[in-house]
Scaffold this active site. Sequence first.
Site, PDB file in Angstrom:
ATOM      1  N   ASN A 103       3.313   1.715  -1.056  1.00  0.00           N
ATOM      2  CA  ASN A 103       3.725   0.586  -1.904  1.00  0.00           C
ATOM      3  C   ASN A 103       5.238   0.571  -2.117  1.00  0.00           C
ATOM      4  O   ASN A 103       5.727   0.587  -3.256  1.00  0.00           O
ATOM      5  CB  ASN A 103       2.992   0.655  -3.252  1.00  0.00           C
ATOM      6  CG  ASN A 103       2.456  -0.704  -3.675  1.00  0.00           C
ATOM      7  OD1 ASN A 103       3.065  -1.726  -3.387  1.00  0.00           O
ATOM      8  ND2 ASN A 103       1.330  -0.708  -4.361  1.00  0.00           N
TER       9      ASN A 103
ATOM     10  N   ASP B 218      -3.276  -4.179  -3.314  1.00  0.00           N
ATOM     11  CA  ASP B 218      -4.019  -3.533  -4.387  1.00  0.00           C
ATOM     12  C   ASP B 218      -5.497  -3.903  -4.302  1.00  0.00           C
ATOM     13  O   ASP B 218      -6.374  -3.075  -4.528  1.00  0.00           O
ATOM     14  CB  ASP B 218      -3.462  -3.951  -5.748  1.00  0.00           C
ATOM     15  CG  ASP B 218      -1.971  -3.667  -5.873  1.00  0.00           C
ATOM     16  OD1 ASP B 218      -1.501  -2.686  -5.267  1.00  0.00           O
ATOM     17  OD2 ASP B 218      -1.288  -4.434  -6.573  1.00  0.00           O
TER      18      ASP B 218
ATOM     19  N   GLU C  54      -1.229  -0.191  -9.954  1.00  0.00           N
ATOM     20  CA  GLU C  54      -2.290   0.785 -10.217  1.00  0.00           C
ATOM     21  C   GLU C  54      -3.383   0.202 -11.112  1.00  0.00           C
ATOM     22  O   GLU C  54      -4.578   0.409 -10.870  1.00  0.00           O
ATOM     23  CB  GLU C  54      -1.694   2.039 -10.850  1.00  0.00           C
ATOM     24  CG  GLU C  54      -0.693   2.762  -9.947  1.00  0.00           C
ATOM     25  CD  GLU C  54       0.706   2.159  -9.997  1.00  0.00           C
ATOM     26  OE1 GLU C  54       1.550   2.564  -9.174  1.00  0.00           O
ATOM     27  OE2 GLU C  54       0.960   1.268 -10.838  1.00  0.00           O
TER      28      GLU C  54
END
Length: 318
Positions: free
Chosen positions: A165, A257, A35
């Site tokens: 994920n 990401d 994140e």
Amino acid sequence: MDVVTIGETMLLFTPDSIGLMRHANTFSAKVAGAESNVAIGLSRLGHKAGWISRVGDDEFGEKIRSFIRGEGVDISLVKKDSTAPTGIFFKEFRNPSDVRVYYYRKHSAASLMCKEDINEEYISKAKYLHITGITPALSDSCHEMVLKAVHLAKKHGVTVVFDPNLRRKLWEEERARRVLLEFVRHADIVLPGISEAEFLFGSRDPVECSELFLKQGASLVVMKLGNKGAYYVSEKVNGRVDGFKVPQVVDPVGAGDGFAAGFLSGMLDGLHVSQAVERGCAVGAMVVMVPGDVEGLPDQAALQSFITAAKDGDDVQR
């Protein structure tokens, strides 16, 4: 705030030599977390990103906070926990095609996150809430926390973006499948990889799986296909974007990401979905050419130069 994201960031130790980690004598320390990788990617591309998390009240936690704050990400809702340590993990390069990751995150500070860590006003001011399937796998309280964040986002009209994920080591398959589908149903945009689609639906057909994601309730699905690009579909549009062929893949970890950061950047800039997906593919490709999760994330100038070079047939190709 453009994007708010929630999750654990750890200190990453990488051997300074290639081969089995048992033979390594020296390690480099870097900051990595799915994140916060996305938040940093967005910040470098000129957007405002906020990251919610917990770290230990220790030197590793201070290093993480300092690094991410230095990247321009808002960390005002990152708490220091004196009762639990900051998580760490190791990345082992056995050979160029065999990269393995080992996590030491059990009972980490981030695993103690709970719904009280979520601030409604903070969530309400964002355009997008970005979440992954990693955070709810850390603990029951983390699961409840992410659910609260999603419900608050829905309440205030904030678009929810979910990247499954999948981390198989974190939970049993049955629970993982149930919880991931739970968040798919809550999400507006889903960013699965083809292997995650296979895990959830038993198929590797991107068109078939994307339709199944739509049926769960998502309004837009972008299926990541590695170096083959991505397939996207909504009720109004669908298409496929080619990937970028790079001279050498140095470190594949973090590519997803990077894709998410590039894609969200494109959406924030008002690009057509296909152009936003192309930007995601480009950022993902740039990430894999550099060791580390965030070291290859570009700024706008580097990104545009990369895309232009690819279209001109220079060092990278489409």
